[in-house]
Design a protein around this motif. Sequence first.
Motif, short mmCIF file in Angstrom:
data_model
loop_
_atom_site.label_atom_id
_atom_site.label_comp_id
_atom_site.label_asym_id
_atom_site.label_seq_id
_atom_site.Cartn_x
_atom_site.Cartn_y
_atom_site.Cartn_z
N MET A 197 -32.29 27.02 38.31
CA MET A 197 -32.66 25.85 39.08
C MET A 197 -33.52 26.29 40.25
O MET A 197 -33.33 27.34 40.83
N ARG A 198 -34.52 25.50 40.65
CA ARG A 198 -35.39 25.82 41.77
C ARG A 198 -35.34 24.67 42.76
O ARG A 198 -35.32 23.51 42.40
N SER A 199 -35.32 25.00 44.06
CA SER A 199 -35.31 23.97 45.09
C SER A 199 -36.58 24.07 45.92
O SER A 199 -37.22 25.11 45.94
N ALA A 200 -36.94 23.00 46.62
CA ALA A 200 -38.19 22.98 47.38
C ALA A 200 -37.95 23.47 48.80
O ALA A 200 -37.04 23.01 49.47
N PHE A 201 -38.80 24.43 49.28
CA PHE A 201 -38.72 24.93 50.65
C PHE A 201 -39.13 23.85 51.62
O PHE A 201 -40.19 23.26 51.50
N GLY A 202 -38.27 23.65 52.64
CA GLY A 202 -38.60 22.70 53.68
C GLY A 202 -38.52 21.26 53.22
O GLY A 202 -38.94 20.36 53.93
N THR A 241 -35.46 29.49 43.48
CA THR A 241 -34.61 29.66 42.30
C THR A 241 -33.15 29.75 42.73
O THR A 241 -32.78 30.58 43.56
N VAL A 242 -32.32 28.85 42.17
CA VAL A 242 -30.88 28.81 42.45
C VAL A 242 -30.14 28.86 41.12
O VAL A 242 -30.47 28.11 40.20
#
Length: 415
Positions: free
Chosen positions: A1-6, A53-54
């Motif tokens: 899983m990927r998360s968005a920075f900021g 990436t998580v």
Amino acid sequence: MRSAFGKAIILGLAVGACSVYGCSSTSKDGNVASSDKENAGEVGLKLVVGDLTVNSVHYVLSNGTNTYQGDINVTGLMTLSTVIGPVEAGAGYTVKLTATATDGTSKCEGVSLPFTVVAKSTVTADVRLSCQKSRTKGSVLVNGTVNECPTIESVTSDPPSGGSIALHVGAVDQDNGPSPLSYTWNVAGLSGANPVYACPSPGSKTFSVTVSDGDHYTNPTGITCDDTFSITVVCPAASPTGGAGGTGGSGGTGGSGGSNVDSGVDTGVDTGTPLSPTRQALFNHSAACLACAESKGAVRNLLNNFGCEGLTTNAAAGPSAGTARSTLCLGLLNCELASACGAGDNGSATCYCGTKTDDCFTAGGDHQCRPQQESGLETTSPSAIEGAFSSPTLGGGRANSLIQALADNSCTACF
């Protein structure tokens, strides 16, 4: 899983009937058992993809009385959709999500607004999961300093005295740096701005001096803040004694001869009077040079009336400001006498400044005595040099007139 920075990541939380989503056992501090499903609901999660990436998300679902927590494996998934249940019906629930990205430092966290779980139904709650990347960049503060480099305005020499020549450097440091000027010469034993050189033998000698203000550094490209200047002087020949005295009257022999002297006539015979500095310069070049000069009326007239010594009290301006014009006259005269002309070059522009075609009157000319020419005529302008070439009030003018007269009167011994 990927998360968005900021950016926030929205997770859908849903509570619904087991018949819709299917039920799974969930830790709840022992408050819900499988027999309590009639009074339970479920929570569904859906995660929007970002750029971190998580691999795992930890959740805590609680209303203060009932608490459920666990980890959701999201490795390789671009989205997350799951159901948490059964959950004891009740009000005041919130769900908190936390995760650590695979870089080991970036953290994600979010919590929903309160919501109510209703038995045999699904409720959806939103969680805004915010991720903060670890900082990997900094900044550089540049502190620059300004230093004006020193400048050498002139290098001159006094007439030879006792086999030694005094040198003088005129240098300035406009910004008056904290360190005094230092002088580095290419000849061992010389130091400072006014050294004295002891001539080991007759002939020309070239000196080079480098001036530094001491308040600079050499940068990585090798550029330094120094100035360098060169000058050529002529060391005199050993002064011979005069001719032996004639036989004296009865009772004894004549006295020994004196030092080199000025005859005052065209024979060059010594009379006991010391030579003037200008005649001494010709004699230092060669005795034959002085003898020829004395034998030519036009040259002798210049020696008697327009020698360099006649300018002793006059201070120069321009490139050699403050230097005695007599010193500048002798400096140019000695340089031109030592200009090493080849056969057939006597009196030509290759030997000294003396014709209208000479490069002393051309910007950037490479005449070897050009520095002494500019100092003696107190200007670096070719047109001004040409205009003042024979001026009797300037050291350079007198030296030029004498050299031209020597050439015109075939005193080849002087070149």
